[in-house]
Design a protein around this motif. Structure first.
Motif, PDB file in Angstrom:
ATOM      1  N   GLY A   1      41.492 -61.890   1.952  1.00  0.00           N
ATOM      2  CA  GLY A   1      40.387 -61.277   2.160  1.00  0.00           C
ATOM      3  C   GLY A   1      39.824 -60.596   3.485  1.00  0.00           C
ATOM      4  N   ASN A   2      41.015 -60.527   4.461  1.00  0.00           N
ATOM      5  CA  ASN A   2      40.529 -59.770   5.752  1.00  0.00           C
ATOM      6  C   ASN A   2      40.828 -58.265   5.528  1.00  0.00           C
ATOM      7  N   TYR A   3      39.777 -57.874   6.140  1.00  0.00           N
ATOM      8  CA  TYR A   3      39.819 -56.504   6.378  1.00  0.00           C
ATOM      9  C   TYR A   3      40.327 -55.974   7.841  1.00  0.00           C
ATOM     10  N   TRP A   4      41.145 -55.290   8.088  1.00  0.00           N
ATOM     11  CA  TRP A   4      42.230 -54.883   9.271  1.00  0.00           C
ATOM     12  C   TRP A   4      41.713 -53.843   9.904  1.00  0.00           C
ATOM     13  N   ILE A   5      41.503 -53.783  11.285  1.00  0.00           N
ATOM     14  CA  ILE A   5      41.337 -52.572  12.193  1.00  0.00           C
ATOM     15  C   ILE A   5      42.790 -52.341  12.912  1.00  0.00           C
ATOM     16  N   PRO A   6      43.507 -51.607  12.393  1.00  0.00           N
ATOM     17  CA  PRO A   6      44.808 -51.284  13.165  1.00  0.00           C
ATOM     18  C   PRO A   6      44.859 -50.488  14.457  1.00  0.00           C
ATOM     19  N   ALA A   7      43.799 -49.869  14.619  1.00  0.00           N
ATOM     20  CA  ALA A   7      43.876 -49.140  15.912  1.00  0.00           C
ATOM     21  C   ALA A   7      42.490 -48.765  16.399  1.00  0.00           C
ATOM     22  N   LEU A   8      42.303 -48.775  17.757  1.00  0.00           N
ATOM     23  CA  LEU A   8      41.050 -48.182  18.467  1.00  0.00           C
ATOM     24  C   LEU A   8      41.568 -47.756  19.795  1.00  0.00           C
ATOM     25  N   MET A   9      41.177 -46.395  20.036  1.00  0.00           N
ATOM     26  CA  MET A   9      41.486 -45.966  21.333  1.00  0.00           C
ATOM     27  C   MET A   9      40.378 -45.109  21.642  1.00  0.00           C
ATOM     28  N   ILE A  10      40.232 -45.176  22.944  1.00  0.00           N
ATOM     29  CA  ILE A  10      39.191 -44.267  23.522  1.00  0.00           C
ATOM     30  C   ILE A  10      39.837 -43.368  24.643  1.00  0.00           C
ATOM     31  N   ASP A  11      39.628 -42.025  24.733  1.00  0.00           N
ATOM     32  CA  ASP A  11      40.405 -41.084  25.492  1.00  0.00           C
ATOM     33  C   ASP A  11      40.342 -41.526  26.820  1.00  0.00           C
ATOM     34  N   GLU A  12      41.403 -41.263  27.588  1.00  0.00           N
ATOM     35  CA  GLU A  12      41.455 -41.535  28.959  1.00  0.00           C
ATOM     36  C   GLU A  12      40.379 -41.376  29.842  1.00  0.00           C
ATOM     37  N   LYS A  13      39.610 -39.843  29.390  1.00  0.00           N
ATOM     38  CA  LYS A  13      38.788 -39.324  30.388  1.00  0.00           C
ATOM     39  C   LYS A  13      37.306 -39.978  29.908  1.00  0.00           C
ATOM     40  N   HIS A  14      37.425 -40.764  28.874  1.00  0.00           N
ATOM     41  CA  HIS A  14      35.984 -41.514  28.436  1.00  0.00           C
ATOM     42  C   HIS A  14      35.965 -43.069  28.484  1.00  0.00           C
ATOM     43  N   GLN A  15      37.087 -43.610  29.044  1.00  0.00           N
ATOM     44  CA  GLN A  15      37.062 -45.016  29.361  1.00  0.00           C
ATOM     45  C   GLN A  15      36.335 -45.568  30.344  1.00  0.00           C
ATOM     46  N   GLY A  16      35.914 -46.733  30.102  1.00  0.00           N
ATOM     47  CA  GLY A  16      35.035 -47.503  31.257  1.00  0.00           C
ATOM     48  C   GLY A  16      33.670 -47.135  31.160  1.00  0.00           C
ATOM     49  N   LYS A  17      32.987 -46.574  29.931  1.00  0.00           N
ATOM     50  CA  LYS A  17      31.737 -45.881  29.722  1.00  0.00           C
ATOM     51  C   LYS A  17      31.096 -46.673  28.705  1.00  0.00           C
ATOM     52  N   GLY A  18      31.609 -47.749  28.199  1.00  0.00           N
ATOM     53  CA  GLY A  18      31.164 -48.364  26.977  1.00  0.00           C
ATOM     54  C   GLY A  18      31.104 -48.072  25.604  1.00  0.00           C
ATOM     55  N   PHE A  19      31.830 -46.715  25.505  1.00  0.00           N
ATOM     56  CA  PHE A  19      32.116 -46.138  24.210  1.00  0.00           C
ATOM     57  C   PHE A  19      33.002 -47.059  23.189  1.00  0.00           C
ATOM     58  N   GLY A  20      33.901 -47.715  23.790  1.00  0.00           N
ATOM     59  CA  GLY A  20      34.767 -48.741  22.780  1.00  0.00           C
ATOM     60  C   GLY A  20      33.973 -49.628  22.021  1.00  0.00           C
ATOM     61  N   LYS A  21      33.063 -50.354  23.114  1.00  0.00           N
ATOM     62  CA  LYS A  21      32.260 -51.472  22.437  1.00  0.00           C
ATOM     63  C   LYS A  21      31.182 -51.027  21.527  1.00  0.00           C
ATOM     64  N   SER A  22      30.586 -49.673  21.820  1.00  0.00           N
ATOM     65  CA  SER A  22      29.531 -49.098  21.115  1.00  0.00           C
ATOM     66  C   SER A  22      30.187 -48.700  19.720  1.00  0.00           C
ATOM     67  N   ALA A  23      31.445 -47.966  19.633  1.00  0.00           N
ATOM     68  CA  ALA A  23      32.099 -47.533  18.587  1.00  0.00           C
ATOM     69  C   ALA A  23      32.514 -48.910  17.804  1.00  0.00           C
ATOM     70  N   MET A  24      32.809 -49.902  18.344  1.00  0.00           N
ATOM     71  CA  MET A  24      33.126 -51.307  17.428  1.00  0.00           C
ATOM     72  C   MET A  24      31.896 -51.833  16.801  1.00  0.00           C
ATOM     73  N   HIS A  25      30.739 -51.555  17.640  1.00  0.00           N
ATOM     74  CA  HIS A  25      29.562 -52.370  16.875  1.00  0.00           C
ATOM     75  C   HIS A  25      29.183 -51.166  15.827  1.00  0.00           C
ATOM     76  N   GLU A  26      29.349 -49.854  15.910  1.00  0.00           N
ATOM     77  CA  GLU A  26      29.003 -49.107  14.750  1.00  0.00           C
ATOM     78  C   GLU A  26      30.079 -49.344  13.802  1.00  0.00           C
ATOM     79  N   LEU A  27      31.443 -49.476  14.000  1.00  0.00           N
ATOM     80  CA  LEU A  27      32.187 -49.991  12.792  1.00  0.00           C
ATOM     81  C   LEU A  27      32.075 -51.190  12.141  1.00  0.00           C
ATOM     82  N   ILE A  28      31.765 -52.132  12.907  1.00  0.00           N
ATOM     83  CA  ILE A  28      31.209 -53.511  12.377  1.00  0.00           C
ATOM     84  C   ILE A  28      30.091 -53.658  11.478  1.00  0.00           C
ATOM     85  N   ALA A  29      29.157 -52.574  11.761  1.00  0.00           N
ATOM     86  CA  ALA A  29      28.046 -52.559  10.909  1.00  0.00           C
ATOM     87  C   ALA A  29      28.510 -51.882   9.597  1.00  0.00           C
ATOM     88  N   ASN A  30      29.287 -50.781   9.782  1.00  0.00           N
ATOM     89  CA  ASN A  30      29.905 -49.844   8.572  1.00  0.00           C
ATOM     90  C   ASN A  30      30.398 -51.151   7.724  1.00  0.00           C
TER      91      ASN A  30
END
Length: 148
Positions: free
Chosen positions: A71-100
């Motif tokens: 009954g587990n749903y998997w997230i095999p990959a998450l990556m934020i481009d090197e130019k955009h790391q450290g800006k909170g985009f990974g956390k925001s994207a995960m919030h969006e994905l979790i909501a979906n």
């Protein structure tokens, strides 16, 4: 508009292949985006999403649209481009994905990361993912987010 997830399509797949991690992150994220796109053509369960900040492509996510036997749903990959790391985009994207995924009636979301990827570990912990095993799959730490 902020962070939003869009399906990888004929319009954006090539731009997604240009996303990359920092050279020092290669050991913790060794598979390039083009690999995930290719694999998704043979693994029917993989859903691919491009991560956008406004109109800028900043990252890439792979998740499974069906649960495994437990009954587990998997997230095999998450990556934020090197130019955009450290800006909170990974956390925001995960919030969006979790909501979906919550709207898909997911109750358990699993994600793994390499033990030396401490940034990913801290991010997943901050999102509520609990460590359930170490080095269980391909040497990765496996984490679980239990949704109510």
């Amino acid at each position: 508009m902020g962070i939003h997830l869009e399906p990888v399509s004929a319009d954006n797949w090539y731009a997604c292949t240009k996303l990359k991690v920092k050279p020092e992150q290669q050991p913790v994220f060794p598979a390039p985006v083009v690999y995930w796109i290719a694999e998704s053509k043979f693994v029917d369960d993989f859903e691919l999403r491009a991560v956008y900040w406004e109109t800028d492509l900043v990252g890439f996510i792979v998740f499974c649209k069906h649960p495994d036997e437990e009954g587990n749903y998997w997230i095999p990959a998450l990556m934020i481009d090197e130019k955009h790391q450290g800006k909170g985009f990974g956390k925001s994207a995960m919030h969006e994905l979790i909501a979906n995924m919550r709207s898909m009636k997911c109750k358990r979301i699993m994600i793994g990361h390499r033990p030396d990827n401490r940034i990913a570990g801290a991010l997943y912990e901050a999102l509520g993912f609990k460590k359930v095993s170490e080095a269980a799959i391909d040497g990765e730490i496996i984490r679980l987010l239990q949704l109510s």
